[in-house]
Design a protein around this motif. Structure first.
Motif, PDB file in Angstrom:
ATOM      1  N   LYS A 265       1.253  -1.447   0.496  1.00 10.98           N
ATOM      2  CA  LYS A 265       0.037  -0.293  -0.346  1.00 10.98           C
ATOM      3  C   LYS A 265       1.072   1.317   0.160  1.00 10.98           C
ATOM      4  CE  LYS A 265      -4.345   1.755   2.496  1.00 10.98           C
ATOM      5  NZ  LYS A 265      -4.704   1.765   3.508  1.00 10.98           N
ATOM      6  N   TYR A 266       1.769   1.321   0.799  1.00  6.96           N
ATOM      7  CA  TYR A 266       2.218   2.457   0.811  1.00  6.96           C
ATOM      8  C   TYR A 266       3.611   2.485   0.478  1.00  6.96           C
ATOM      9  CZ  TYR A 266      -0.835   3.585   4.825  1.00  6.96           C
ATOM     10  OH  TYR A 266      -2.246   3.954   5.145  1.00  6.96           O
ATOM     11  N   LYS A 267       3.846   1.439  -0.348  1.00  5.61           N
ATOM     12  CA  LYS A 267       5.619   1.491  -0.912  1.00  5.61           C
ATOM     13  C   LYS A 267       7.142   2.503  -0.553  1.00  5.61           C
ATOM     14  CE  LYS A 267       3.305  -0.183  -4.912  1.00  5.61           C
ATOM     15  NZ  LYS A 267       2.905  -0.155  -5.132  1.00  5.61           N
ATOM     16  N   PRO A 268       7.247   2.044   0.471  1.00  7.09           N
ATOM     17  CA  PRO A 268       8.338   3.472   1.601  1.00  7.09           C
ATOM     18  C   PRO A 268       9.747   2.505   0.632  1.00  7.09           C
ATOM     19  CG  PRO A 268       7.795   1.390   2.724  1.00  7.09           C
ATOM     20  CD  PRO A 268       6.442   0.968   1.805  1.00  7.09           C
ATOM     21  N   ALA A 269      10.298   3.798   0.593  1.00  7.00           N
ATOM     22  CA  ALA A 269      11.465   3.688  -0.466  1.00  7.00           C
ATOM     23  C   ALA A 269      12.313   2.664   0.676  1.00  7.00           C
ATOM     24  CB  ALA A 269      12.321   5.024  -0.604  1.00  7.00           C
ATOM     25  N   LYS A 270      12.551   2.468   1.538  1.00  6.97           N
ATOM     26  CA  LYS A 270      13.237   1.485   2.196  1.00  6.97           C
ATOM     27  C   LYS A 270      12.580   1.308   3.407  1.00  6.97           C
ATOM     28  CE  LYS A 270      18.153   2.073   3.285  1.00  6.97           C
ATOM     29  NZ  LYS A 270      19.483   2.288   2.863  1.00  6.97           N
ATOM     30  N   VAL A 271      12.950  -0.317   3.558  1.00  7.15           N
ATOM     31  CA  VAL A 271      11.814  -0.918   4.627  1.00  7.15           C
ATOM     32  C   VAL A 271      12.291  -2.223   5.649  1.00  7.15           C
ATOM     33  CG1 VAL A 271      11.025  -2.267   3.521  1.00  7.15           C
ATOM     34  CG2 VAL A 271       9.282  -1.510   5.522  1.00  7.15           C
ATOM     35  N   VAL A 272      12.475  -2.164   6.765  1.00  6.71           N
ATOM     36  CA  VAL A 272      12.709  -3.926   7.829  1.00  6.71           C
ATOM     37  C   VAL A 272      11.819  -3.761   7.911  1.00  6.71           C
ATOM     38  CG1 VAL A 272      12.862  -2.427   9.471  1.00  6.71           C
ATOM     39  CG2 VAL A 272      13.473  -4.860   9.338  1.00  6.71           C
ATOM     40  N   LEU A 273      11.592  -5.459   7.661  1.00  5.63           N
ATOM     41  CA  LEU A 273      10.595  -6.210   8.137  1.00  5.63           C
ATOM     42  C   LEU A 273      10.980  -7.291   9.548  1.00  5.63           C
ATOM     43  CD1 LEU A 273       8.389  -7.404   5.118  1.00  5.63           C
ATOM     44  CD2 LEU A 273       8.224  -5.450   6.669  1.00  5.63           C
ATOM     45  N   VAL A 274      10.717  -6.678  10.982  1.00  9.92           N
ATOM     46  CA  VAL A 274      11.052  -6.879  12.111  1.00  9.92           C
ATOM     47  C   VAL A 274      10.328  -8.576  12.294  1.00  9.92           C
ATOM     48  CG1 VAL A 274      12.214  -6.722  14.202  1.00  9.92           C
ATOM     49  CG2 VAL A 274      11.549  -4.483  12.956  1.00  9.92           C
ATOM     50  N   THR A 275      11.060  -9.630  11.780  1.00  7.68           N
ATOM     51  CA  THR A 275      10.413 -10.981  11.622  1.00  7.68           C
ATOM     52  C   THR A 275      11.277 -12.842  11.013  1.00  7.68           C
ATOM     53  OG1 THR A 275       8.319 -11.571  11.230  1.00  7.68           O
ATOM     54  CG2 THR A 275       8.856 -11.144  10.173  1.00  7.68           C
ATOM     55  N   GLU A 276      10.616 -13.127  10.644  1.00  6.73           N
ATOM     56  CA  GLU A 276      11.437 -14.054   9.733  1.00  6.73           C
ATOM     57  C   GLU A 276      12.055 -14.006   8.998  1.00  6.73           C
ATOM     58  OE1 GLU A 276      12.702 -18.518   8.960  1.00  6.73           O
ATOM     59  OE2 GLU A 276      11.676 -17.093   7.885  1.00  6.73           O
ATOM     60  N   CYS A 277      13.137 -14.101   8.463  1.00  5.59           N
ATOM     61  CA  CYS A 277      13.912 -14.407   7.336  1.00  5.59           C
ATOM     62  C   CYS A 277      13.327 -13.862   6.193  1.00  5.59           C
ATOM     63  CB  CYS A 277      15.603 -14.371   7.359  1.00  5.59           C
ATOM     64  SG  CYS A 277      16.164 -14.325   8.744  1.00  5.59           S
ATOM     65  N   SER A 278      12.804 -15.086   5.488  1.00  4.78           N
ATOM     66  CA  SER A 278      12.041 -15.555   4.492  1.00  4.78           C
ATOM     67  C   SER A 278      10.526 -14.435   4.343  1.00  4.78           C
ATOM     68  CB  SER A 278      11.178 -16.861   4.067  1.00  4.78           C
ATOM     69  OG  SER A 278      12.859 -17.843   4.137  1.00  4.78           O
ATOM     70  N   MET A 279      10.669 -13.834   4.677  1.00  4.01           N
ATOM     71  CA  MET A 279       9.372 -12.852   4.820  1.00  4.01           C
ATOM     72  C   MET A 279       9.717 -11.874   3.902  1.00  4.01           C
ATOM     73  SD  MET A 279       6.290 -12.100   6.266  1.00  4.01           S
ATOM     74  CE  MET A 279       5.021 -10.372   5.449  1.00  4.01           C
ATOM     75  N   SER A 280      11.077 -11.215   3.890  1.00  6.13           N
ATOM     76  CA  SER A 280      11.684  -9.862   3.278  1.00  6.13           C
ATOM     77  C   SER A 280      11.649 -10.838   2.207  1.00  6.13           C
ATOM     78  CB  SER A 280      12.735  -9.903   3.521  1.00  6.13           C
ATOM     79  OG  SER A 280      12.361  -9.190   4.971  1.00  6.13           O
ATOM     80  N   ASP A 281      11.643 -11.962   1.520  1.00  8.15           N
ATOM     81  CA  ASP A 281      12.581 -12.761   0.529  1.00  8.15           C
ATOM     82  C   ASP A 281      11.331 -12.214  -0.593  1.00  8.15           C
ATOM     83  OD1 ASP A 281      15.206 -12.236   0.624  1.00  8.15           O
ATOM     84  OD2 ASP A 281      15.207 -14.744   1.856  1.00  8.15           O
ATOM     85  N   ASN A 282       9.823 -12.660  -0.159  1.00  3.52           N
ATOM     86  CA  ASN A 282       9.344 -13.380  -0.329  1.00  3.52           C
ATOM     87  C   ASN A 282       8.392 -11.731  -0.972  1.00  3.52           C
ATOM     88  OD1 ASN A 282       8.805 -15.728  -0.576  1.00  3.52           O
ATOM     89  ND2 ASN A 282       7.823 -16.033   1.790  1.00  3.52           N
ATOM     90  N   VAL A 283       8.645 -10.564   0.381  1.00  8.12           N
ATOM     91  CA  VAL A 283       8.093  -9.733  -0.199  1.00  8.12           C
ATOM     92  C   VAL A 283       8.552  -8.573  -1.302  1.00  8.12           C
ATOM     93  CG1 VAL A 283       7.128  -7.624   0.755  1.00  8.12           C
ATOM     94  CG2 VAL A 283       6.895  -9.436   1.688  1.00  8.12           C
ATOM     95  N   ALA A 284       9.549  -8.985  -1.154  1.00 11.97           N
ATOM     96  CA  ALA A 284      11.020  -7.954  -2.131  1.00 11.97           C
ATOM     97  C   ALA A 284      10.822  -8.698  -3.300  1.00 11.97           C
ATOM     98  CB  ALA A 284      12.109  -8.189  -1.587  1.00 11.97           C
TER      99      ALA A 284
END
Ligand code: 13P
Ligand code: SF4
Length: 347
Positions: A265-284
């Protein structure tokens, strides 16, 4: 997410990276090319190809949690999401077989909601520290200590614990479930941090238990402050299984799908997902223009699920999730109340 099969079913277990496999999986590699190096694809592609054939052959569906690695999440899962979405999907699917690419409590929840279907989990040791932190006997003792106080139980628990509870919740609906009870005091099990974070958003008093998620308890408020210094302008999204101190430092807190939805929704330029590793890969993989900072922690239980054991699971119908009927009847009530709504005093 739907993986469409347009090729005939191949019944042999040929796992070579042939030109046919390469051709039929090219559209899937396009989805994950940002997060899976090209050199690794010849290992994954034949298993992906075979798994997708078997699903069609056996009328099976793979439900993938957001913490699955990208080759599972993007290439073989028919439906992916957070615990709440997976439970809803398990209740409504018309597949004959459900393979849970997630942890054991998720497979048990699917079995409770789809008792007539074959529910498989590729590795029986895919547990959860929260589910391990409490037993049905513990809940019975708490109910004796606080008579008449409703018990709201996180889905990250065994069927035994759900059977002793009044209603379940997930991180995606905890506030709504507790407010909906309309009582001044509730017991919320077993995640102490989720309970404390929820307590800040509702008016009710919440009695907690000392369960912790091994992944999220590792993050500290200092980690977040350092991240903000190192990456000015970064948007911090944190899962509510993190401590209240971490949540206080974050810009947003929500379930795994809540965090993915925020990014979309917000498409931040830089983001961190404070959670399990694979989540960032999937969203990235879905947002190549967003810069993801990844100080993540691995969930050793989620990481037990791999393409190789998903394939064996489908080939051999293993491991079947079975729940004692006397337990299932009572546990199902708690899960169904979560999905349909319930307040003390109503049926
Ligand atoms: P979600 O319901 O947010 O997907 O969380 C499940 C979980 O196990 C997080 O650690
Ligand atoms: Fe359980 Fe934590 Fe793993 Fe989620 S991340 S399955 S809560 S141990």
């Amino acid at each position: 997410m739907n993986v469409v099969n347009t090729v005939p079913i191949n019944t042999s277990r040929d796992l070579r990276f042939t030109s046919e496999v390469e051709q039929h999986t090219a559209h899937l590699y396009a989805k994950v090319s940002k997060v899976i190096p090209e050199v690794e694809w010849p290992i994954f592609a034949p298993m992906i190809h075979r798994i997708n054939h078997l699903k069609a052959e056996k009328n099976a569906v793979i439900l993938g949690h957001n913490y699955m690695t990208p080759e599972i999440f993007h290439c073989v899962a028919d439906f992916a999401g957070d615990s709440l979405a997976l439970a809803r999907h398990a209740a409504s699917t018309d597949a004959d077989i459900i393979v849970m690419a997630g942890v054991h409590f998720m497979a048990e929840t699917a079995k409770l909601l789809s008792p007539d279907k074959k529910v498989l989990i590729p590795d029986m040791d895919a547990g959860c520290t929260l589910a391990e932190s409490i037993t049905g006997e513990d809940v019975r003792k708490l109910k004796a200590q606080y008579p008449g106080v409703p018990v709201v139980t996180y889905v990250n628990t065994s069927a035994d614990v759900k059977a002793e509870s009044d209603i379940c919740c997930t991180s995606g609906n905890a506030v709504e479930i507790i407010e909906g009870l309309g009582v001044p005091r509730v017991i919320m099990l077993p995640d102490e941090y989720l309970a404390l974070n929820t307590a800040k958003k509702v008016k009710q008093e919440i009695i907690t238990w000392k369960g912790r998620c091994v992944v999220h308890e590792m993050f500290t408020a200092e980690d977040i402050r350092v991240m903000r210094t190192d990456h000015p302008g970064i948007v911090v999204l944190a899962h509510p299984e993190c401590s209240p101190e971490v949540i206080d430092e974050a810009d947003y807190s929500g379930s795994t799908s809540g965090m993915a939805g925020y990014v979309a929704k917000y498409k931040p330029a830089k983001v961190v997902l404070v959670t399990e590793c694979s989540m960032s890969d999937n969203v990235a993989a879905e947002h190549p223009d967003i810069d993801f900072v990844r100080p993540c922690n691995l969930c050793p239980f989620m990481k037990k699920i791999e393409l190789s054991n998903i394939l064996t699971s489908l080939e051999s119908d293993q491991h079947q999730v079975l729940i004692d009927e006397a337990v299932a009847v009572r546990a199902r009530v708690s899960v169904e109340r979560m999905l349909t709504g319930w307040a003390p005093g109503s049926a």
